[in-house]
Design an enzyme around this catalytic site. Structure first.
Site, PDB file in Angstrom:
ATOM      1  N   SER A 177       0.867  -1.154  -0.122  1.00 51.20           N
ATOM      2  CA  SER A 177       0.102   0.067   0.171  1.00 51.20           C
ATOM      3  C   SER A 177       0.929   0.997   0.119  1.00 51.20           C
ATOM      4  O   SER A 177       2.143   1.364   0.640  1.00 51.20           O
ATOM      5  CB  SER A 177      -0.986   0.178   1.311  1.00 51.20           C
ATOM      6  OG  SER A 177      -1.639   1.490   1.389  1.00 51.20           O
ATOM      7  N   TYR A 227      -1.707  -0.592  10.374  1.00 54.53           N
ATOM      8  CA  TYR A 227      -1.654  -0.632   8.983  1.00 54.53           C
ATOM      9  C   TYR A 227      -0.496  -0.241   8.127  1.00 54.53           C
ATOM     10  O   TYR A 227       0.224  -1.032   7.197  1.00 54.53           O
ATOM     11  CB  TYR A 227      -3.000  -0.046   8.292  1.00 54.53           C
ATOM     12  CG  TYR A 227      -3.184  -0.359   6.892  1.00 54.53           C
ATOM     13  CD1 TYR A 227      -3.629  -1.805   6.536  1.00 54.53           C
ATOM     14  CD2 TYR A 227      -3.023   0.498   5.880  1.00 54.53           C
ATOM     15  CE1 TYR A 227      -3.769  -1.946   5.209  1.00 54.53           C
ATOM     16  CE2 TYR A 227      -3.341   0.317   4.477  1.00 54.53           C
ATOM     17  CZ  TYR A 227      -3.553  -1.121   4.113  1.00 54.53           C
ATOM     18  OH  TYR A 227      -3.783  -1.210   2.765  1.00 54.53           O
TER      19      TYR A 227
END
Length: 261
Positions: free
Chosen positions: A142, A155
């Site tokens: 990501s 995350y």
């Protein structure tokens, strides 16, 4: 006798990016090995799209449980053959607050899925791919891997770990014919992002992302941010001095914590 169509193994295939990748690879002529905890959702999706039953199989597995995902990989090899492409896509994204004791457990679950689960996904295939001299191992990271964002510690840290792990694995497999591909999605319109409480520049449809990802994987590129505009933003963020970066992210909306409405 004609060679069988190429095979792609995709985790997290029940929704979002995983489902979009499955659709695009199927359109490109691949056979599918689709993995998720929620297999009923994959079955309903495959029926709705009228997929050829001879071209796909569904495996029930939880990537956070090592034996579960390793067993799914082994079953794929036994039932469909050694994949040409393995995409470790399954992941979770939950906000955390270090003050909250329960969020330590959220951090542990995030790493169990996004990092340990990624390695476990690749494990059943690495030796056989190296012996064959070909294959693609794809880690879905990501742009959140580039810098840590307030409230996103689990995350961001996990996705930074995906980038570093895939880079390490790429070095280990250099010269073997097995390519390691790291893809960093920006903001993709999926159920995972629709609850975000902040702006999402260059929001991309999942189908468009899947098309560009397919091209990247087949080309064997080592690293790519999709869409490219988010790659530019990520590089600029990385270059910002800490004081300026810290000021820029103050007041930014945070990811919802577990159980938060």
């Amino acid at each position: 006798m004609n060679a069988p169509a190429p095979l792609v193994f995709i985790t997290g295939a029940s929704s979002g990016i995983g489902q979009a990748l499955a659709a695009r690879f199927y359109e490109a002529g691949y056979r599918l090995a689709l993995v998720a905890r929620r297999t009923a959702e994959i079955e309903a999706w495959a029926a709705e799209r009228r997929l050829d039953a001879a071209r796909y199989r569904i495996y029930s597995a939880d990537v956070a449980q090592t034996d579960s995902i390793v067993a799914a990989g082994t079953a794929c090899i036994e039932g469909q053959g050694l994949p040409d492409v393995v995409i470790a896509n399954a992941g979770i994204s939950v906000g955390i607050d270090t003050v909250a004791r329960e969020d330590i457990d959220v951090m542990a679950r995030t790493f169990a899925t996004n990092n340990v689960g990624l390695m476990a996904t690749f494990h059943p295939f690495v030796a056989a791919m190296r012996q064959r001299g070909s294959g693609r191992l794809v880690g879905i990271a990501s742009v959140a891997a580039i810098r840590g964002l307030p409230g996103h510690g689990a995350y961001c840290a996990s996705k930074a770990g995906v980038v570093a792990y895939c880079e390490s694995l790429r070095g280990e497999l250099h010269g073997s014919g097995v390519k390691v591909v790291t893809i960093c999605p920006g903001y993709i319109d999926t159920p995972l992002t629709r609850g975000n409480r902040y702006g999402m520049p260059f929001l991309m449809q999942a189908e468009d992302f899947a098309q560009q990802a397919l091209q990247t994987i087949e080309a064997g590129r080592s690293y790519r941010v999709i869409p490219w505009q988010m790659g530019v933003i990520a590089k600029l963020m990385r270059l910002l001095p800490n004081a300026l970066f810290d000021r820029a992210v103050q007041g930014r909306g945070r990811k919802k914590r577990s159980g938060e409405a």
